[in-house]
Write an enzyme that holds these catalytic residues in place. Structure first.
Site, PDB file in Angstrom:
ATOM      1  N   CYS A 263      28.056 -38.463  41.155  1.00 58.90           N
ATOM      2  CA  CYS A 263      27.523 -37.786  42.090  1.00 58.90           C
ATOM      3  C   CYS A 263      28.174 -36.533  42.364  1.00 58.90           C
ATOM      4  O   CYS A 263      27.704 -35.132  42.613  1.00 58.90           O
ATOM      5  CB  CYS A 263      27.274 -38.313  43.332  1.00 58.90           C
ATOM      6  SG  CYS A 263      26.009 -39.817  43.604  1.00 58.90           S
TER       7      CYS A 263
ATOM      8  N   SER B  88      32.857 -34.571  52.323  1.00 60.75           N
ATOM      9  CA  SER B  88      32.014 -34.503  51.774  1.00 60.75           C
ATOM     10  C   SER B  88      30.913 -35.798  51.516  1.00 60.75           C
ATOM     11  O   SER B  88      29.936 -35.669  50.921  1.00 60.75           O
ATOM     12  CB  SER B  88      32.309 -33.945  50.441  1.00 60.75           C
ATOM     13  OG  SER B  88      33.280 -35.120  49.663  1.00 60.75           O
TER      14      SER B  88
END
Length: 388
Positions: free
Chosen positions: A308, A187
């Site tokens: 994030c 990711s």
């Protein structure tokens, strides 16, 4: 052009351009004249006359006014053997410089006569690698040498640290210290472009070192697989010229901010969320500079400032902000331009708009106020924990 025509042309130039010996050139330099070495950067790597300004022949007309605007100052031009300097002298005459002379025999004769020579600041590899950067008058060989001796700490080898490290390494910063205890996850890859799919599971610092070594093997990359904490923050940051904040959490930022003040270490702040980002510079060496806690006196809660992984981020956004941080770092090392001290630069990717906000120093700041006493890094860590 045939050899005969070339020789005739050079003879014509010699009729209008004075040729002087290296010893006379040295004497004119001592009397205030400007000595210009018009050889290429790679040629000057082996040495150049002491005090000479390196200005490659191909860029002479473009840059001479930045080096010397006074058309009346005596100028002496030197090349390898004395031919290019004639051409360069003619170009200067056409631009209106009145007192121009060429060194007969060039640098070869200069060395043969035992006149003073300064060792080249760059070897051939560096001269070629940084050729475009060296052409900037604000950088040149002296600036490149400053970059080569610089030591920059990067907190985080992720979204912000990745682009910053890539461009600082490419620019020739001598040492980069990467501080991060995370491992590469798939990711990460849409924004942390220093890593690769094949290195998923590897420490981010080690993955980044592989990429940086491939990009510029001249740069020394130190890795610290540690999480920044109260008991190691000064040890990790001491000895550097500045620190780039690529942290994704407030405890680390508050610790860096405190250590930055105690170590007199400029902190280049960056943050991203979704489609927006911010950059600023907190420089404790300047009395007019705010600190991080002038911006955030107290840490917000996790709900008020998600990271994030919780809020999401457009993949290109950390690249933009990280490159702005790298730009500020290069400016500080080179001593050029106007750093973002006392200014907060915001970027809105959706509107493609930058906005600058004045950020003055807060006299009541709990971090840098005049009556603040440092209570220890553990107190700062506990402060952030209580806000979570």
């Amino acid at each position: 052009m045939t050899s005969l025509n070339r020789d005739s042309w050079l003879d014509t130039l010699r009729a209008s351009i004075p040729e002087i010996s290296p010893a006379d050139a040295l004497a004119r330099q001592a009397q205030g004249g400007l000595l210009i070495d018009v050889r290429e950067d790679g040629e000057r790597a082996s040495g150049t006359p002491v005090g000479a300004v390196g200005l490659s022949r191909g860029f002479l007309e473009l840059r001479i006014e930045q080096v010397e605007a006074d058309r009346q100052r005596p100028i002496v031009v030197l090349c390898g053997s004395g031919q290019r300097s004639l051409l360069a002298s003619e170009a200067l005459q056409r631009m209106g410089y009145r007192q121009v002379a060429s060194v007969a025999g060039g640098f070869q004769r200069w060395k043969a006569e035992g006149l003073p020579v300064a060792a080249g600041a760059l070897d051939g590899d560096a001269a070629e690698r940084y050729a475009r950067q060296l052409q900037l008058p604000q950088v040149g060989e002296a600036g490149q040498a400053r970059l080569a001796s610089a030591r920059i700490a990067l907190l985080g080898a992720g979204g912000l640290g990745a682009p910053a490290a890539l461009y600082l390494a490419a620019a020739g910063v001598g040492q980069l210290t990467l501080i991060d205890d995370d491992r590469v996850e798939r990711s990460n890859l849409h924004r942390q472009v220093i890593h690769a799919d094949a290195r998923v599971g590897m420490y981010k610092t080690e993955s980044a070192r592989i990429t940086l070594a491939a990009l510029n093997p001249r740069v020394q990359v130190e890795i610290r697989n540690e999480r920044l904490q109260a008991d190691n923050v000064e040890r990790l940051l001491a000895g550097h010229d500045l620190v780039i904040d690529g942290a994704d959490n407030f405890p680390a930022r508050y610790l860096v901010a405190a250590a930055s003040r105690r170590l007199q270490l400029p902190m280049i702040y960056g943050a991203v969320e979704r489609f927006t980002g911010h950059v600023s510079v907190f420089d404790p060496r300047r009395t007019d500079s705010p600190c991080y806690r002038c911006l955030f006196p107290e840490p917000p809660s996790a709900a008020e400032a998600p990271n994030c992984s919780e809020a999401g981020v457009l993949g290109v956004l950390p690249g933009i902000v990280g490159l702005l941080q790298a730009t500020e770092a290069l400016k500080l090392i080179l001593g050029i331009g106007e750093p973002l001290v006392g200014r907060l630069l915001g970027f809105d990717a959706l509107a493609m708009r930058f906005r600058e906000t004045r950020l003055p120093r807060d006299p009541g700041c709990p971090g840098c106020g005049p009556h603040v006493l440092f209570g220890g890094y553990q107190d700062i860590a506990e402060l952030c924990a209580s806000a979570g």
